[in-house]
Design a protein around this motif. Sequence first.
Motif, PDB file in Angstrom:
ATOM      1  N   UNK A 302       0.827  -1.207   0.000  1.00 17.35           N
ATOM      2  CA  UNK A 302       0.000   0.000   0.000  1.00 17.35           C
ATOM      3  C   UNK A 302       0.860   1.255   0.000  1.00 17.35           C
ATOM      4  N   UNK A 303       1.986   1.221   0.728  1.00 16.97           N
ATOM      5  CA  UNK A 303       2.881   2.380   0.759  1.00 16.97           C
ATOM      6  C   UNK A 303       3.476   2.641  -0.617  1.00 16.97           C
ATOM      7  N   UNK A 304       3.865   1.605  -1.310  1.00 18.73           N
ATOM      8  CA  UNK A 304       4.400   1.758  -2.665  1.00 18.73           C
ATOM      9  C   UNK A 304       3.384   2.421  -3.584  1.00 18.73           C
ATOM     10  N   UNK A 305       2.144   1.982  -3.511  1.00 18.69           N
ATOM     11  CA  UNK A 305       1.083   2.578  -4.324  1.00 18.69           C
ATOM     12  C   UNK A 305       0.878   4.044  -3.954  1.00 18.69           C
ATOM     13  N   UNK A 306       0.887   4.331  -2.650  1.00 17.31           N
ATOM     14  CA  UNK A 306       0.662   5.697  -2.189  1.00 17.31           C
ATOM     15  C   UNK A 306       1.776   6.631  -2.637  1.00 17.31           C
ATOM     16  N   UNK A 307       3.022   6.186  -2.536  1.00 23.05           N
ATOM     17  CA  UNK A 307       4.148   7.042  -2.917  1.00 23.05           C
ATOM     18  C   UNK A 307       4.188   7.259  -4.427  1.00 23.05           C
ATOM     19  N   UNK A 308       3.800   6.239  -5.172  1.00 19.44           N
ATOM     20  CA  UNK A 308       3.736   6.406  -6.629  1.00 19.44           C
ATOM     21  C   UNK A 308       2.647   7.418  -6.992  1.00 19.44           C
ATOM     22  N   UNK A 309       1.519   7.354  -6.315  1.00 17.72           N
ATOM     23  CA  UNK A 309       0.443   8.318  -6.558  1.00 17.72           C
ATOM     24  C   UNK A 309       0.872   9.731  -6.161  1.00 17.72           C
ATOM     25  N   UNK A 310       1.610   9.847  -5.061  1.00 12.88           N
ATOM     26  CA  UNK A 310       2.143  11.144  -4.636  1.00 12.88           C
ATOM     27  C   UNK A 310       3.070  11.728  -5.703  1.00 12.88           C
ATOM     28  N   UNK A 311       3.929  10.897  -6.264  1.00 12.96           N
ATOM     29  CA  UNK A 311       4.834  11.363  -7.306  1.00 12.96           C
ATOM     30  C   UNK A 311       4.050  11.865  -8.523  1.00 12.96           C
ATOM     31  N   UNK A 312       2.984  11.150  -8.880  1.00 11.65           N
ATOM     32  CA  UNK A 312       2.145  11.603  -9.991  1.00 11.65           C
ATOM     33  C   UNK A 312       1.420  12.902  -9.636  1.00 11.65           C
ATOM     34  N   UNK A 313       1.019  13.042  -8.364  1.00 13.85           N
ATOM     35  CA  UNK A 313       0.388  14.278  -7.913  1.00 13.85           C
ATOM     36  C   UNK A 313       1.298  15.482  -8.132  1.00 13.85           C
ATOM     37  N   UNK A 314       2.585  15.294  -7.889  1.00 12.87           N
ATOM     38  CA  UNK A 314       3.525  16.403  -8.030  1.00 12.87           C
ATOM     39  C   UNK A 314       3.510  16.946  -9.454  1.00 12.87           C
ATOM     40  N   UNK A 315       3.490  16.043 -10.421  1.00 12.32           N
ATOM     41  CA  UNK A 315       3.421  16.475 -11.818  1.00 12.32           C
ATOM     42  C   UNK A 315       2.088  17.173 -12.096  1.00 12.32           C
ATOM     43  N   UNK A 316       1.011  16.563 -11.646  1.00 16.69           N
ATOM     44  CA  UNK A 316      -0.316  17.109 -11.939  1.00 16.69           C
ATOM     45  C   UNK A 316      -0.509  18.478 -11.309  1.00 16.69           C
ATOM     46  N   UNK A 317      -0.033  18.654 -10.090  1.00 20.82           N
ATOM     47  CA  UNK A 317      -0.260  19.892  -9.347  1.00 20.82           C
ATOM     48  C   UNK A 317       0.697  21.009  -9.751  1.00 20.82           C
ATOM     49  N   UNK A 318       1.937  20.660 -10.099  1.00 18.99           N
ATOM     50  CA  UNK A 318       2.965  21.694 -10.166  1.00 18.99           C
ATOM     51  C   UNK A 318       3.637  21.876 -11.524  1.00 18.99           C
ATOM     52  N   UNK A 319       3.412  20.976 -12.482  1.00 16.87           N
ATOM     53  CA  UNK A 319       4.144  21.102 -13.737  1.00 16.87           C
ATOM     54  C   UNK A 319       3.741  22.359 -14.499  1.00 16.87           C
ATOM     55  N   UNK A 320       2.448  22.674 -14.560  1.00 14.22           N
ATOM     56  CA  UNK A 320       2.025  23.897 -15.248  1.00 14.22           C
ATOM     57  C   UNK A 320       2.519  25.140 -14.530  1.00 14.22           C
ATOM     58  N   UNK A 321       2.466  25.135 -13.192  1.00 21.55           N
ATOM     59  CA  UNK A 321       3.001  26.260 -12.424  1.00 21.55           C
ATOM     60  C   UNK A 321       4.495  26.418 -12.671  1.00 21.55           C
TER      61      UNK A 321
END
Length: 378
Positions: A302-321
């Motif tokens: 579950x931690x592996x899945x969560x950290x992978x999702x967090x990494x994807x969140x970083x792109x989604x939230x901050x790449x345009x900014x």
Amino acid sequence: MLFARQGYRVLLLEKAQFPRDTLSSHYIHQPGVALLDRWGLLGDLRDAGCQPIDQQSYTAPGVRLAGFSLPVDGNRTTYAPRRFVLDPILAAGAVAAGVEFRESCEVTDLLFDGDRVVGVQYTTPGGAVATDRAWLVVGADGMRSVVARRAGAGNVIEHPRMTCTYYSYWAGVPAHFELYERPGRWIGVIPTNDDLTLVMTYFPQAEFTRVRTRVEAAYLEAVRATAPALYERMAAGRRVERLYGTGQQENYFRKAFGPGWVLLGDAVHHKDSITARGITDAFIQARLLTERIGQGLHDEAALEVALKAYEEDLRDEFLNLYQGVLNVAELRPEGRTELLGKLVGHQELIDRYFSTVSGACSLDDFYNDELLAVLDQS
């Protein structure tokens, strides 16, 4: 703090001895203020005497906009606290949640079991070497992150340095959140604690070698030539601290996680400070990381899945900014000022533009039918 509120045991190691200042633009945009409010810390920040900010202006050749970002969760007023004010408030919030907090403890290495990180090595306030083990090591240790280096977290997105910056604090210089731009120069003005005003100057990275040899003259000339009225206000006030600055305005996303470790804040993602996004983005990342992990920290899968999702969140939230910051950091305002000049007289669009910088409004939402109609009329 957020992990402790979820019921986890947390050890927080802080290299500094509080209170201590650090290089920072201080400003907390509306999304960051909203999170402080959600976490119950906004009252402490207000009580610390940080000046509230409720007006913003942008001035460049041929255009001046005045307004403010839209609110986030009812929070429109913003703040720009000194770091020796903000950081102890955050640490106290963590301690109140049950975190064990140790100051003057500098992490120097990671502990490994095979390829999995299982803890850290650090120096104690007395200079001894100590170790502590943990199921997850969170590297929130800045641009020069020891955790990132020892874990081998390389850059996955990287761009050259764009600007260098020098700033100081002024008394007797009343201000709101003011931005001034001309080709090759950017000035940021932000009220902060103790009735002081932070005045920041930005130069192209190519000028760093020249500017650093004549900092005061370059700083004052940048203000005089870019914002003459501000220069007059500064002449009527007084500078109360030395000039601070850096040419190391790195731009990157790093690999965010690996077995037993994860990165947060400037350790995982850094961009030019010209739009003052660092503190706000770190708060958002803290929320994303802790929400993704939830109660699954000790479940390896579950931690592996969560950290992978967090990494994807970083792109989604901050790449345009991130791309937007790089555009501003080019210090070539011509195309942008042509667009912004067409917003004059349309206050809702002006506020929405400021909201794209704060993060209260996405660029997709900004480029709506109303904006396109105004551009077509022009």
